[in-house]
Design an enzyme around this catalytic site. Structure first.
Site, short mmCIF file in Angstrom:
data_model
loop_
_atom_site.label_atom_id
_atom_site.label_comp_id
_atom_site.label_asym_id
_atom_site.label_seq_id
_atom_site.Cartn_x
_atom_site.Cartn_y
_atom_site.Cartn_z
N SER A 5 -9.60 1.34 3.50
CA SER A 5 -8.68 2.86 2.52
C SER A 5 -8.10 1.45 1.54
CB SER A 5 -8.37 3.24 3.59
OG SER A 5 -7.11 3.08 3.95
N SER B 228 -9.34 -0.77 8.15
CA SER B 228 -9.02 -0.43 6.11
C SER B 228 -8.26 -1.76 5.25
CB SER B 228 -8.29 0.74 6.16
OG SER B 228 -8.87 1.94 6.52
N LYS C 201 0.66 -1.24 -0.16
CA LYS C 201 0.35 -0.10 0.22
C LYS C 201 1.03 1.45 -0.33
CE LYS C 201 -3.69 2.07 2.81
NZ LYS C 201 -5.04 1.30 3.86
#
Lengths: 525, 463
Positions: free
Chosen positions: A172, A196, A77
């Site tokens: 996210s 997330s 990420k």
């Protein structure tokens, strides 16, 4: 037939020479190139990845792979620092920022020989539950393009095409979840502050593990909420998550919030007898807005355990209803503090405004941050004002303690694992999702996942079944602090029972030469 | 006119003497090339985390013990937020809620009426000692309209020592700070050299009439020496008194001391009160200190700080050293103050005493009156003295053995000061300063004098 056990399915293939690391890397990159419409990746480090793959190949030829992850393509990420590769947090503030160091977890993966394909897309600075609010655009859920979804979806009008019907990946860590879900990598790192990692895992039909706070180093993870953030692990099966966990967990002297205790990587046993298990069903997780579909699935799952001999009881976590507002205060206050460093002076975006230092700061921050980030900074600063601190921050800390105590009481009363839904519904279409603002969405979507972050507990999403719309639905298991082995063992048992189906994606089929085949094929329900 | 009671409190920042910074491994060094001692954490690169420096904790504990404080076995770290170019993270990590040491005291001495003969001891309460980060340095280049930022100092460990408003004038403030400086240097927890920014003092000053509540206070900054501290405090007290007597009011403001003009002026930068939005530092667990009783059995000693262990190893503090000097050598208390006040002077004195038969009570006169005044005249430090303790001891031995007179000795000392590497004996011989001991020789000299002055002798004999 790939063996079950604590190896990634494909690493057996690598070891036996049925596929080489460079081949594997090239196939993943090719698949990635043909799925760019998913917008799962912000940066693809193709050349560097191939070099890593070549090095891995040399090691395999010598018969000296570094470990189980050697040669395995992974994605990270874009809020983890990667030396030499851009780290943007999907924000204008860090566009073009090349970090000089690797996050500890990234370094650990590289030291194991993993091949870093690229950095995945997210909501800006990890604030959001849809991966729709980053400067590089939204992430599309790969299942939007699956046969399973397409055959079930009914276009609302003739003019509507596939394009506008696509559903969100969740957030996210949507990019990481989409990357794993679409087979462009075998494991991905996400982060989890309020759900997330688990939320996008549920929407994308992959395993999403949130480890216990303090187990895995946060050094190099650009923080959202320091007291709740953890690196998250996304994989296609529970065994793989255990392997990745084994290579990441343990004390890091660079992170003073990691525990000092030794961590021993473990292999997951094949649980056959669940009669000694006590599963708790928290009644407060029957949240308003929970779809009847998921409610029914949750109930079926509870029955599954009961019929297999486990003790399944209803429990209560009475302060669950306060977790949203509590999280809102604690999250925004930390955000206000953590974002104070972004002033354009040492790194990142710097505005051309140069009348004074202060005006430069103000312009830089206005230009660099999106509305969501700025909104949270303003709220957070408000709560931290001297006259408000006691009523908001201190109060929220106290409520947080109550929420954590709820879990302690339940686990202390003999319950081993909690079983809950992960999300309120399956993934909604993007067009519908953006009708509500980020704050509203986050408040709604975080309700089932947040409390685990408050209490620092480990939790995992296990893909369970397809919804009526042909989209993944997952269920969540929450375990005791540092009892990842027990948590993952139960999750693995459940995964085996439900036999979640493989995504039927054109592009994957085209690029697959048997390597991407997953063990599980039959579907549940 | 009703009398005024001035009230002076001090906030002192002492840079911790350590190899690396408070929360990161970059080096601590004075006057290094700009931005050459900056780690990723110091530059506030996103994703970096603080790691507490053990040596800094030990320095703070030592200092707390030396100042009779209660050491808090659990203390906490907080973030203090404000935006400034020399504060990369936008916040400073400090200890606002629970600092490492509280409720101590510092005793210091003053001469009454500028005479060294009468000393009085005073005490100031120490409110607390807290660990915190130093900021970087910013230099304003007005010609090019730019600000230059050097982060070498950013993150260096500081001990903030807060002295309660128990002092009443510049002299007291100066004496208290001087004593603190000596203590820190004795402990080694800070080199406390003001000129190098290792000791910074801000003074809080107010005045009121006896029996009335305390007046509005001002904060005085930019004080660069102990001498200027006394001046700044006294000026500010006077300024406030005059202002109030003329019917004016005192603003709760920050003022800078202008050493050239000898006055305090309002500081331009301050724009009203700042809300620092204090928040706990989430990346640092509470700091737990142990003592012999609470030390867990199977603990990793690298990971703990033991207060008792530190206590046992504290060196003699200045007050103890002075008492020992007085007792051991029979010198006066005010002598011991001067000895400790000059870096290296005590050692010099003791070395001379070791090498001479002269009584320390007499040696001290030479040290304080002769050596020290020469050093001061030439602006030299004891280390730089052209006269070594050896040479002085030789000289004093000659005097003690009565081989020269004390007048001659002073002459020899002046010669030695030239640093021409001659021994006292050589100088005596060269200048023929020997005391003549031989009776016959003396008679011959006397006779010669009398013979040469016949008229005077007759006058004297006749009365």
């Amino acid at each position: 037939r790939p063996q079950s056990g604590s190896r990634l399915q494909v690493s057996a293939a690598l070891k036996e020479g049925r596929v080489s690391p460079t081949e594997l890397c090239q196939r993943c990159l090719a698949l990635l190139r043909s799925t760019t419409f998913l917008n799962a990746y912000i940066t693809v480090a193709g050349e560097a990845a191939l070099k890593q793959a070549e090095e891995s190949e040399k090691r395999y030829r010598r018969g000296q792979p570094l470990g189980v992850l050697d040669g395995i393509p992974i994605a990270v990420k874009d809020n983890f620092n990667t030396a030499g590769i851009e780290t943007t947090c999907a924000s204008n503030m860090l566009k073009g920022y090349i970090s000089p160091y690797n996050a500890t977890v990234v370094q650990k993966l590289l030291d194991q020989g993993a091949v870093l394909l690229g950095k995945t897309n997210l909501d800006e600075f990890a604030m959001g539950s849809g991966s729709t609010d980053g400067v590089f655009g939204p992430v599309r859920n790969p299942w939007s393009y699956s046969r399973q979804y397409k055959e079930k979806s009914v276009p609302k009008s003739r003019s509507e095409d596939e394009e506008s019907n696509w559903v969100i990946a969740g957030g996210s860590s949507g990019g990481s979840a989409a990357a794993v879900s679409s087979f462009t990598c075998f494991a991905a790192l996400g982060s989890d502050t309020g759900g997330s990692t688990r939320n996008p895992a549920a929407h994308c039909g992959v395993v999403g593990l949130k480890p216990t706070y303090g187990l895995i180093s946060r050094h190099g993870l650009i923080p959202l909420v320091n007291s709740m953030d953890v690196p998250g692990i996304l994989t296609r099966c529970v065994d793989d998550a255990a392997v990745v966990l084994g290579s990441l967990a343990g004390h890091d002297p660079k992170d003073s919030t990691t525990v000092q205790d030794d961590f021993k990587p473990f292999e997951l046993p094949n649980l056959t007898d669940v009669s000694k298990l006590s599963i708790g069903i928290p009644k407060e997780y029957r949240a308003p807005g929970l779809s009847s579909e998921i409610l029914s699935l949750w109930s079926k799952a509870a029955d599954l355990f009961k019929n297999a001999g486990a003790k399944v009881i209803e429990v209560s976590l009475p302060h669950t209803c306060y977790s949203i507002v509590c999280y809102h205060v604690l999250c925004t206050t930390e955000v206000a503090s953590n974002m104070a460093r972004f002033d354009g002076l040492e790194y990142g975006h710097r505005s051309d405004m140069n009348k004074s230092t202060e005006s430069m700061y103000a312009a830089t921050r206005r230009e660099g941050f999106n509305d969501v980030v700025r909104g949270r900074i303003l709220s957070g600063n408000y709560f931290l004002l001297k006259q408000n601190y006691e009523n908001y921050f201190i109060k929220a800390q106290k409520v947080r303690r109550l929420i954590a105590n709820d879990f302690m009481k339940v686990f202390g009363s003999g319950v081993d694992i909690l079983l809950t839904p992960t999300t309120l519904s399956d993934a909604v279409p993007y067009e519908e999702f953006i009708k509500e603002d980020n704050r509203t969405r986050s408040a709604q979507d975080d309700i089932l996942t947040q409390a685990a972050n408050m209490a620092g507990l480990p939790a995992i999403n296990v893909p369970t079944a397809l919804s009526e719309r042909g989209l993944p639905v997952g269920l969540q298991f929450i375990g005791r602090s540092f009892q990842e082995k027990q948590l993952l063992t139960v999750a693995k048992w459940f995964e085996k029972q439900v036999k979640f189906p493989m995504i039927e994606l054109e592009e994957v089929k085209r690029h697959d030469h048997g390597v991407f085949q997953h063990q599980k094929s039959a579907s549940f329900s | 006119l009703a009398p005024w009671v001035p009230v002076v409190g001090l906030e002192i920042h002492a840079q911790i003497s350590s190899n690396s910074k408070l929360f990161s491994g970059s080096q601590v060094q004075f006057a290094a090339p700009p931005n050459s001692l900056v780690s990723f954490f110091d530059a506030s690169l996103p994703g970096t985390l603080p790691v507490l420096n053990r040596r800094c904790v030990e320095a703070a504990v030592m200092t707390g013990l030396a100042l009779n404080c209660r050491i808090n076995k659990k203390s906490l770290f907080d973030r203090k937020h404000y935006f400034y170019a020399d504060l990369p993270a936008g916040y400073q990590i400090t200890q606002q809620r629970v600092p490492i040491a509280v409720n101590g005291s510092l005793s210091y001495s003053l001469c009454i009426d500028n005479k060294m003969s009468q000393m009085v001891t005073k005490t100031v309460r120490i409110k607390q000692i807290q660990l915190e980060q130093d900021s970087g340095k910013s230099l304003h280049d007005d010609t090019r309209s730019q600000t230059l930022v050097d982060l070498n100092r950013a993150g260096v460990g500081l001990m903030e020592v807060v002295m309660e408003p128990d002092m009443c004038c510049g002299e007291e403030a100066a004496a208290a700070v001087r004593e603190l400086q000596l203590i820190l240097q004795t402990l080694g927890s800070s080199q406390a050299v003001m000129a190098e920014g290792q000791l910074r003092v801000d003074a809080n000053v107010s005045v009121h009439h006896p029996g009335e509540p305390y007046g509005v206070r001002t904060e005085v900054k930019n004080i660069n020496s102990i001498r200027f501290l006394a001046k700044a405090v006294d000026y500010e007290i006077q300024r406030q008194i005059e202002e109030l007597e003329n019917g004016g009011t005192i603003l709760n403001e920050t003022r800078a001391f202008d050493s050239k003009l000898g006055c305090t002026v309002p500081m331009r930068d301050k724009e009203g009160k700042q809300d620092y939005r204090f928040m706990p530092e989430p990346n640092l667990p509470p700091l737990i200190l142990y003592d012999a009783k609470s030390l867990p059995a199977n603990i990793n000693h690298q990971q703990v700080v033991n207060i008792d262990w530190i206590h046992e190893r504290l060196p003699d503090l200045p007050s103890v050293k002075r008492a020992k000097l007085v007792e051991r050598y029979g010198i006066l208390p005010e002598h011991s103050f001067t000895l400790l006040n000059e870096d290296g002077l005590t050692e010099f004195f003791e070395n001379v005493v070791k090498q001479t038969q002269m009584k320390p009570k007499k040696v001290i006169g030479w040290i304080l009156n002769d050596l020290l005044s020469y050093l001061k005249q030439h602006s030299l430090r004891v280390k730089e003295s052209p006269v070594s303790s050896c040479l002085l001891a030789d000289l004093l031995n000659l005097l003690e053995k009565k081989e020269i007179s004390s007048t001659a000795a002073k002459q020899v000392f002046a010669e030695l000061w030239k640093g021409e590497r001659k021994t006292p004996l050589e100088i005596v011989k060269e200048k023929k300063l020997e005391v003549i001991q031989d009776q016959k020789e003396l008679e011959l000299i006397c006779q010669a004098v009398i013979d040469g002055q016949e008229n005077e002798v007759i006058v004297m004999v006749l009365g």
